[in-house]
Scaffold this motif. Sequence first.
Motif, short mmCIF file in Angstrom:
data_model
loop_
_atom_site.label_atom_id
_atom_site.label_comp_id
_atom_site.label_asym_id
_atom_site.label_seq_id
_atom_site.Cartn_x
_atom_site.Cartn_y
_atom_site.Cartn_z
N VAL A 1 -9.54 -1.47 -5.29
CA VAL A 1 -9.51 -0.30 -6.17
C VAL A 1 -10.51 -0.46 -7.30
CG1 VAL A 1 -7.06 0.19 -5.70
CG2 VAL A 1 -7.70 -1.24 -7.66
N LEU B 1 -3.34 -13.52 -2.52
CA LEU B 1 -4.01 -12.25 -2.83
C LEU B 1 -5.21 -12.46 -3.74
CD1 LEU B 1 -4.13 -9.13 -2.76
CD2 LEU B 1 -2.63 -9.14 -4.76
N ARG B 2 -5.00 -13.19 -4.83
CA ARG B 2 -6.10 -13.38 -5.79
C ARG B 2 -7.24 -14.20 -5.16
NH1 ARG B 2 -1.39 -14.00 -8.46
NH2 ARG B 2 -0.90 -12.47 -10.08
N TYR C 1 1.62 -0.85 -5.02
CA TYR C 1 0.94 -0.45 -6.26
C TYR C 1 0.26 0.92 -6.14
CZ TYR C 1 1.62 -5.33 -7.40
OH TYR C 1 2.21 -6.55 -7.65
N THR D 1 -0.12 -0.60 -14.11
CA THR D 1 -0.37 -0.26 -15.52
C THR D 1 -0.68 1.22 -15.69
OG1 THR D 1 -1.19 -2.50 -15.89
CG2 THR D 1 -1.78 -0.83 -17.54
N THR E 1 -5.19 -3.93 -8.61
CA THR E 1 -4.54 -2.94 -9.45
C THR E 1 -3.92 -3.62 -10.67
OG1 THR E 1 -2.65 -3.24 -8.00
CG2 THR E 1 -3.93 -1.24 -7.69
N ARG E 2 -4.33 -3.22 -11.87
CA ARG E 2 -3.69 -3.76 -13.07
C ARG E 2 -2.22 -3.45 -13.07
NH1 ARG E 2 -6.60 -4.43 -18.71
NH2 ARG E 2 -8.53 -5.28 -17.96
N PRO E 3 -1.37 -4.38 -13.55
CA PRO E 3 -1.70 -5.54 -14.36
C PRO E 3 -2.26 -6.74 -13.61
CG PRO E 3 0.67 -5.48 -13.98
CD PRO E 3 0.10 -4.22 -13.40
N LEU E 4 -2.34 -6.71 -12.27
CA LEU E 4 -2.94 -7.84 -11.57
C LEU E 4 -4.40 -7.95 -11.97
CD1 LEU E 4 -1.52 -7.27 -7.97
CD2 LEU E 4 -0.64 -8.81 -9.75
N ARG E 5 -4.85 -9.18 -12.08
CA ARG E 5 -6.24 -9.43 -12.44
C ARG E 5 -6.80 -10.46 -11.47
NH1 ARG E 5 -7.02 -8.31 -18.65
NH2 ARG E 5 -5.23 -6.95 -18.90
N THR F 1 7.90 -11.89 -2.07
CA THR F 1 7.65 -10.66 -2.81
C THR F 1 8.89 -9.75 -2.88
OG1 THR F 1 6.80 -9.63 -0.81
CG2 THR F 1 5.17 -10.57 -2.32
N GLU G 1 -1.51 -11.90 -17.24
CA GLU G 1 -1.39 -10.54 -16.72
C GLU G 1 -0.29 -9.77 -17.45
OE1 GLU G 1 -3.07 -11.32 -12.17
OE2 GLU G 1 -0.93 -11.55 -12.57
N TYR H 1 0.15 -2.40 -1.08
CA TYR H 1 0.85 -1.14 -0.83
C TYR H 1 1.78 -0.68 -1.94
CZ TYR H 1 5.15 -3.59 0.63
OH TYR H 1 6.28 -4.35 0.65
N SER I 1 1.09 -6.49 2.08
CA SER I 1 1.12 -7.02 0.71
C SER I 1 -0.30 -7.28 0.22
CB SER I 1 1.92 -8.33 0.65
OG SER I 1 3.27 -8.05 0.90
N THR I 2 -1.14 -7.80 1.12
CA THR I 2 -2.54 -8.06 0.76
C THR I 2 -3.26 -6.74 0.49
OG1 THR I 2 -2.47 -10.00 2.19
CG2 THR I 2 -4.66 -9.19 1.57
N TYR J 1 5.66 -7.26 -7.96
CA TYR J 1 5.77 -7.44 -6.51
C TYR J 1 5.03 -8.75 -6.22
CZ TYR J 1 5.35 -6.71 -1.48
OH TYR J 1 5.41 -6.88 -0.11
N GLN J 2 3.73 -8.77 -6.43
CA GLN J 2 3.04 -10.05 -6.50
C GLN J 2 3.44 -10.71 -7.81
OE1 GLN J 2 1.13 -11.35 -4.16
NE2 GLN J 2 0.72 -9.57 -2.84
#
Lengths: 296, 296
Positions: free
Chosen positions: B13, B253-254, B49, A80, B272-276, B136, A112, B47, B43-44, A105-106
Motif C-alpha cells: 500500500v 511480514l516485515r 487491514y 491508523t 499499512t500503518r501502524p505497521l512499519r 495472529t 509502532e 487482509y 496474513s502476508t 493482528y500482526q
Amino acid sequence: MFTGLSAFPLTPVTDHGIDEESFAGLVQRLAAARVDSITALGSTGSYPYLDRAERARAARLAVEHAAATPVIVGIGALRTRDVLELAQDAQDAGASGVLLAPVSYQALTADEVFGLYADVTAELSVPLVVYDNPGTTHFTFTDDLYTRIAELPNVASVKIPGVPADPGAAAERVSALRALLPASVTIGVSGDPLAATGLNAGCHAWYSVVAGTLPEPALAITRAASTGDATAATAESERLQPLWELFARHGSLRVVSAIAETLGLLGHPNLTRPLRGLPDHDRAAVTHVVQQLELH
Amino acid sequence: MFTGLSAFPLTPVTDHGIDEESFAGLVQRLAAARVDSITALGSTGSYPYLDRAERARAARLAVEHAAATPVIVGIGALRTRDVLELAQDAQDAGASGVLLAPVSYQALTADEVFGLYADVTAELSVPLVVYDNPGTTHFTFTDDLYTRIAELPNVASVKIPGVPADPGAAAERVSALRALLPASVTIGVSGDPLAATGLNAGCHAWYSVVAGTLPEPALAITRAASTGDATAATAESERLQPLWELFARHGSLRVVSAIAETLGLLGHPNLTRPLRGLPDHDRAAVTHVVQQLELH
C-alpha cells in the motif's frame, strides 16, 4: 472526567444492526445512576465488530442519551487511517474524550504503538485515554512506553489492565507508575475483580465493565474508596465474588450480556456473530447469581 | 489446487491505497514461476487491514494477473456478516477458493468458531481452506474441532500452523491428523522454517509466506519433497537458515516486505500503518542475507 467511575455499556445488536432502543436505555440508566462518565464502544461495547457508520451512530446516541454525563468513545481499529476517521466521527458526535487501544493482528512493536498514538493525538481536539488491554490486543505496554506516550499532547489518562492482588504490592505499583507520568494524566484501573484493590491503591478512576450493566454496586465500591473507606470498598467487591467467578469462567462480555438479558434490558441474541451468548445451563448460573446477590 | 506450493503475496500500500502496479507485478511473478496456487489477501497480504472495497479490488487484480494459476482469497474478518460479504466478493472476482481464519478480539469458544465455519460454508460455492494461525488469531484449534469443521460442506484443506521439528514426530503428527480428516481434505503446512519437515512428513501443501516474494527456493523445497527426495528438501531449507532467523526475529511480514523492497518489487513504505517497515540497521541485515543466499 477521567476520575471516578466510567461505565462501559454493551452495544446490543440484532440481525438488522444496532438495537438502538436498548442501547439508548442502557445509556440513560447509567446517566440516571450518576456514574462519572460513560465509555461507549469500549471492548464491552463491541467496538471492533461494528462498522464506521454503526460506530458513528452509537457515538451520537450515547451523547444524546447521556445528558450531562460526559461520554468517552472508543476509536480503536487495526489501521491508523481508520482510527483517524473514527476519532473525527467521535468528535463530531460530541464525545468529551476518546479511548484508544493498540488493536493488533500482526504483533506490534513498541515503536509502532508509539507511532500510532503520535499520529492520532496530533489530530485530536479532545483528550485521549490510553487503553491497555493485553487480553484483547495481545500487546503489552512497558513503563517506558507509557512514559513516552503520556508526554504526547491530549493524553489524559491511562487505563491499566489491573493491579497485583496484594494491597501492598498494588499500592507500590500505582505509586511507581504515578511517579513516571505527568501529574495531569490520571491512572484508571480495569479488570473488575481487582478494581477495589486498584482504587484503594490510589488509582483515580475505574474503567468498568460491570458498571455498564450494574452501575449501583460499582458506584458503591468507587464511592467507598474515594472517601478513604478501603474496608467498605473491599467488602462490596468481595460480596460480588460469585460474579467475578463467572467473569473468569466465561469472559466478562458474555456474562454482562446474559445479566442484561435477565434484567430485561435487551433482547437475545445481542452479540455480534461469531460471538454467541452463553449456553442455557451457563445462563441459568448467571440468573442464579443475579438473584443471590440481588443485582438490579 | 490445494496441493503443492501456495504462494502468499504481499498487498503493498501507499498513502493512496493499494499499490496496484506493484501488486499486479508480484502476482505475475508468482504465475511465471509456476507456483501451484496463489493465495491473495493472506496474513502476508494484510487482509485484516484493508477495507471491503480494497479487498474486492485486490481479489480482482490477483485473478486477472494470475492467468491460469488458481487464486485463493482470504476472507477473514472479526464479524460473520463481514466474512459472508467478503466471500461473495471473492467469488465474484473469480477466486477458485477462499481462506478463512477465526480472527478474534474477544477470545472465541470452539462452538463459536465451529458456528463461523458452519455459517460461511453454507453460503459458499467454492472450496474453503481452514486457516489455523494462532500467532495472529490467538485461537487454538483442537483435533476435535478440526474434525467437526472438516465435515462441513466445501471444506477442502486445513492450513496447520506447523509441525514438530523432529521428522519422526512430524510424520506421526501428520499421519494422526490424516486419519481424522476426510480423504478429500488436504493438509497444508505453514510456518516456513519447518515447511520442508512438514512436506517430508506427508503434508500435501505448503501455504507459504516466503514463496509470495521468493518463489524459486520455495519451489525447490516443494518439488524435492514431492518427488520423495527428503534430503534435498531439507538441505534447501537449511540453506535458508539465515532467512528463517530473520523471520524469527522480526516476524515474516516485515522481512518479506524488506526483501521485496531490496529486489525492487515495490516501494517504501508499503505496509499499512501502524505497521512499519524494519529500521535501517535491520534492513541492512536483510539485504546482506539476500546477497549471501543469492535470493532473487
